[in-house]
Every structure is written in structure tokens, then in C-alpha cells.
Enzyme design. Structure first.
Site, short mmCIF file in Angstrom:
data_model
loop_
_atom_site.label_atom_id
_atom_site.label_comp_id
_atom_site.label_asym_id
_atom_site.label_seq_id
_atom_site.Cartn_x
_atom_site.Cartn_y
_atom_site.Cartn_z
N SER A 1 0.81 -1.08 -0.07
CA SER A 1 -0.01 -0.01 0.06
C SER A 1 0.67 1.30 -0.13
O SER A 1 0.56 2.14 -0.85
CB SER A 1 -0.79 0.02 1.21
OG SER A 1 -0.15 -0.02 2.55
N THR B 1 -2.81 4.21 2.67
CA THR B 1 -2.20 5.45 2.93
C THR B 1 -1.88 5.50 4.50
O THR B 1 -2.71 5.16 5.52
CB THR B 1 -3.02 6.84 2.84
OG1 THR B 1 -3.32 6.94 1.26
CG2 THR B 1 -2.30 7.98 3.07
N THR C 1 1.91 7.29 0.58
CA THR C 1 1.07 6.53 -0.06
C THR C 1 1.30 6.06 -1.70
O THR C 1 2.15 6.74 -2.28
CB THR C 1 -0.55 7.14 -0.15
OG1 THR C 1 -1.44 5.96 -0.78
CG2 THR C 1 -0.60 8.35 -1.31
N ARG D 1 -2.04 9.64 -12.31
CA ARG D 1 -3.16 10.06 -11.33
C ARG D 1 -2.50 10.51 -10.01
O ARG D 1 -1.49 9.84 -9.43
CB ARG D 1 -4.07 8.98 -11.14
CG ARG D 1 -5.27 9.11 -10.02
CD ARG D 1 -4.94 8.82 -8.78
NE ARG D 1 -6.12 8.81 -7.90
CZ ARG D 1 -5.92 8.67 -6.51
NH1 ARG D 1 -4.79 8.19 -6.01
NH2 ARG D 1 -6.91 8.57 -5.76
N VAL D 2 -2.89 11.65 -9.52
CA VAL D 2 -2.45 12.07 -8.25
C VAL D 2 -3.44 11.97 -7.27
O VAL D 2 -4.68 12.70 -7.53
CB VAL D 2 -1.71 13.36 -8.14
CG1 VAL D 2 -1.31 13.66 -6.79
CG2 VAL D 2 -0.52 13.04 -9.09
N GLY D 3 -3.57 11.57 -5.99
CA GLY D 3 -4.68 11.68 -5.12
C GLY D 3 -4.46 12.67 -4.09
O GLY D 3 -3.62 13.70 -4.38
N THR E 1 -7.47 9.37 4.95
CA THR E 1 -7.10 8.09 4.06
C THR E 1 -8.61 7.71 3.24
O THR E 1 -9.60 8.20 3.53
CB THR E 1 -6.83 7.09 4.92
OG1 THR E 1 -6.46 6.13 4.14
CG2 THR E 1 -7.82 6.81 6.12
N GLY E 2 -8.36 6.97 2.29
CA GLY E 2 -9.51 6.68 1.40
C GLY E 2 -9.41 7.03 0.22
O GLY E 2 -8.29 7.60 -0.62
N HIS E 3 -10.65 7.35 -0.35
CA HIS E 3 -10.71 7.88 -1.59
C HIS E 3 -10.49 9.22 -2.09
O HIS E 3 -10.93 10.10 -1.55
CB HIS E 3 -11.91 7.60 -2.34
CG HIS E 3 -12.67 6.10 -2.67
ND1 HIS E 3 -13.10 5.54 -1.50
CD2 HIS E 3 -12.44 5.39 -3.90
CE1 HIS E 3 -13.40 4.25 -2.30
NE2 HIS E 3 -12.99 4.24 -3.61
N GLY E 4 -8.97 9.35 -2.69
CA GLY E 4 -8.82 10.79 -2.47
C GLY E 4 -9.43 11.77 -3.41
O GLY E 4 -9.47 12.96 -3.03
C1 SD4 Z 1 -5.40 8.00 -2.70
N1 SD4 Z 1 -5.89 8.50 -0.35
O1 SD4 Z 1 -4.37 8.13 -3.33
C2 SD4 Z 1 -5.20 7.85 -1.25
C3 SD4 Z 1 -5.50 6.47 -0.98
C4 SD4 Z 1 -5.70 5.97 0.38
O2 SD4 Z 1 -6.33 4.40 1.96
O3 SD4 Z 1 -5.68 6.80 1.46
N2 SD4 Z 1 -5.97 4.94 0.85
O4 SD4 Z 1 -6.62 8.43 -2.98
#
Ligand code: SD4
Length: 315
Positions: A70, A172, A190, A200-202, A223-226
Site C-alpha cells: 500500500s 495511506t 502512499t 493520477r495524483v490523489g 485516508t481513502g478515496h482521494g
Molecule cells: C489516494 N488517499 O491516493 C489515497 C489512498 C488511500 O487509504 O488513502 N487509501 O487517494
């Protein structure tokens, strides 16, 4: 009375490093790999070190761990099979540094710190970030491990980009800390969403989205869907809500509620989205909230290092 009181060791001396008061120092980080990372950060915090040094040292543990599929080394690649890393760091003076889409470097967080300390800029991306890293003595390495490569090849057979909530977006480590001097810093690093488009940049390298620190108020990371975090400038929003007097947990909750409201407007299924925020304020109070079950975070203070589970919206 006075001599009897003196005979008793003051509680602060027993439980806290010199100069500390309850609530300080403290470090929080996302997901269960946060426990190991917190240990490294705590070594620095408990010997009265700077929060900035603590968060960098902390997240480096996760970056270097090939079993964490990850972050950093061993991270899941993009759909072209390239491990591209995003990271940022912010200190108590609002100094900031960030790298995005950086390849071949084990510790993007340290490159972000070098951007902060050694360049007139705040963000370097792609080849430029790599050239800068090499100029600073960072070594070029292959970060794609066999298990990650194998999984990617399996993914290619269908090539369906539907990140699995809490698994493929469990990507992340965000860490925020308050040191004994009452100063805050944060770091976020991350490999991004697994099988993302190349380039792609989050949210994680974007100051204000994946991380924000205001030394007067508090710090937050995500954390999660950037994409969803960027849409609401998430971590900055959490800090601003704390500025308005909200507790860290309430601030995280309100930020999540923005995501909920927006996803309804955009007809996006919330079941497919996970976002979690963690936050601390200047007093060392902390909290978290997330869209749905499955997110947890690690807290280390004078009481020890442990996991905590936040409340969530989708029941
Ligand atoms: C992203 N926020 O690249 C990051 C991924 C992430 O837990 O946090 N996952 O969107």
C-alpha cells in the site's frame, strides 16, 4: 503538609517525559500499520523531540515495509505496473513539502521534507521529483515486489477499476503529532489507489486535502478515496472546523457529512466510498470519523500504543 506532598513523586514525572502535560506528546496514524509507525515516532516524542522529526521517522517504517501492499516499497502499482508514490509533510511553522507520482524512491516522505527544506518550491512531481531526489543522494530502487506484480497481472486480466473499499484503498499512512513543546506536525505517504491511471495524483500529497496542520489550532490527515477528499479540501476543512470550536471527532464527522451530501448530489454510491479523517487539537484531544465501517487508527500517548475505531456514517 508541604513535606508530605514533596515526598510523593509528581504524577507528571511518573507518566510523562520532562516538560510534558497530559495530552502531550501524542501521535496518531491511520490503519493498523500505524502501530509500528507510532513506535518509531514515540521514540522521538518521548525524548522531547520535534513532532516534525517524529512523523517523518514514523511513516518511514511503513514506507520501507514490503508487506504493506500500500505504502512505498511493495505498494500496489498503477495499471501500467508502475509504483508511483505521493507524500507530503507540514510543520508547526507552516513549512510544507510534497512529491507526487514519484517512482523508484523508498522514502518519498524524506524527499518531500527535502523539497520543503532545500528548494524554493513546495511540490515536485514525476521525473522532476525523481531527479531532485537523486541529486539529494536518494537511491534509485525497484519498488515493485513479486506479490504486488503478481496481483497486478491478475488484475490486468479484467482491468476493471473498482477499488475495493478498505482494501485497495487502504493505501495511506497519515500521521499527526503534538510534541512536548506543544507543536504540531504531520506527514502523509502512499502508493495511491491501486491500479489508478498512470499519472493520477490523489489527496495524499496535496496540502489541505490529505494533510493540514495549523499550529494554533490542530492537525488532520485523511485516508481513502482521494478524489472525494480533494473535492472538499478535507484536512483543511477539519482544521477549520476545529478552529470554530468543534472537537476533533465532530470536525471529522462534519467533513465526512460534506462527502455524504456531495455524493448524494452526484449520484455516487456511498457504499463504494471510504474516507476516514483523524485529527488532534492543540490540547492533545483527538478523534476520527469515517464514511463506513472498516477504518481504524493507532494512537500513542503516555497511556501506550493502541488501536481505536471511529464511528462511521453508513450503518
Ligand atoms: C489516494 N488517499 O491516493 C489515497 C489512498 C488511500 O487509504 O488513502 N487509501 O487517494
Amino acid at each position: 503538609m508541604a513535606s508530605a506532598a514533596l515526598a510523593v513523586k509528581p504524577i507528571l514525572e511518573l507518566d510523562f517525559p520532562t516538560g510534558a502535560i497530559p495530552g502531550k506528546p501524542i501521535v496518531l496514524s491511520t490503519w493498523d500499520f500505524g502501530l509500528k509507525a507510532n513506535e518509531a515516532a514515540w521514540k522521538i516524542l518521548s525524548s522531547s523531540g520535534r513532532a516534525l522529526d517524529a512523523v517523518e521517522a514514523g511513516v518511514k517504517i511503513t514506507e520501507a515495509d514490503p508487506n504493506e501492499r500500500s505504502v512505498g516499497y511493495g505498494g500496489r502499482p498503477d495499471r501500467d505496473g508502475r509504483v508511483t508514490l505521493d507524500a507530503c509533510i507540514m510543520d508547526d511553522f507552516a513549512n510544507i513539502g510534497s512529491v507526487a507520482a514519484l517512482e523508484h524512491i523508498m522514502h518519498p516522505i524524506s524527499v518531500a521534507r527535502a523539497v520543503m527544506e532545500k528548494t524554493p518550491h513546495v511540490m515536485l512531481v514525476g521525473d522532476g521529483a525523481l531527479s531532485f531526489a537523486l541529486s539529494q543522494g536518494f537511491k534509485k530502487q525497484n519498488l515493485l515486489t513479486e506479490p504486488s506484480e503478481k496481483e497486478w497481472k491478475e488484475w490486468l486480466t479484467k482491468s476493471e477499476y473498482k477499488p475495493k473499499v478498505n482494501i485497495e484503498n487502504h493505501d495511506t499512512i497519515g500521521m499527526i503529532a503534538l510534541d512536548v513543546n506543544g507543536n504540531l506536525s504531520g506527514a502523509c505517504t502512499t502508493s495511491g489507489m491501486a491500479y489508478k491511471m498512470h499519472g493520477r495524483v490523489g489527496d495524499s500529497p496535496i496540502i489541505g486535502a490529505g494533510l493540514y496542520v495549523d499550529n494554533e489550532i490542530g492537525a488532520a490527515t485523511a485516508t481513502g478515496h482521494g478524489e472525494e477528499v480533494i473535492r472538499i479540501a478535507g484536512s483543511h476543512l477539519v482544521v477549520e472546523l476545529m478552529r470554530q470550536g468543534k472537537s476533533p471527532e465532530k470536525a471529522c464527522q462534519e467533513a465526512v457529512m460534506r462527502i455524504v451530501a456531495i455524493s448524494k448530489k452526484r449520484n455516487q454510491s456511498l457504499r463504494d466510498i471510504q474516507v476516514g479523517f483523524i485529527a488532534i487539537n492543540k490540547k492533545g484531544e483527538f478523534g476520527s470519523y469515517c464514511v463506513q465501517d472498516g477504518f481504524s487508527y493507532a494512537v500513542h500517548d503516555a497511556k501506550g500504543n493502541r488501536m481505536a475505531k471511529p464511528d462511521f456514517y453508513l450503518k
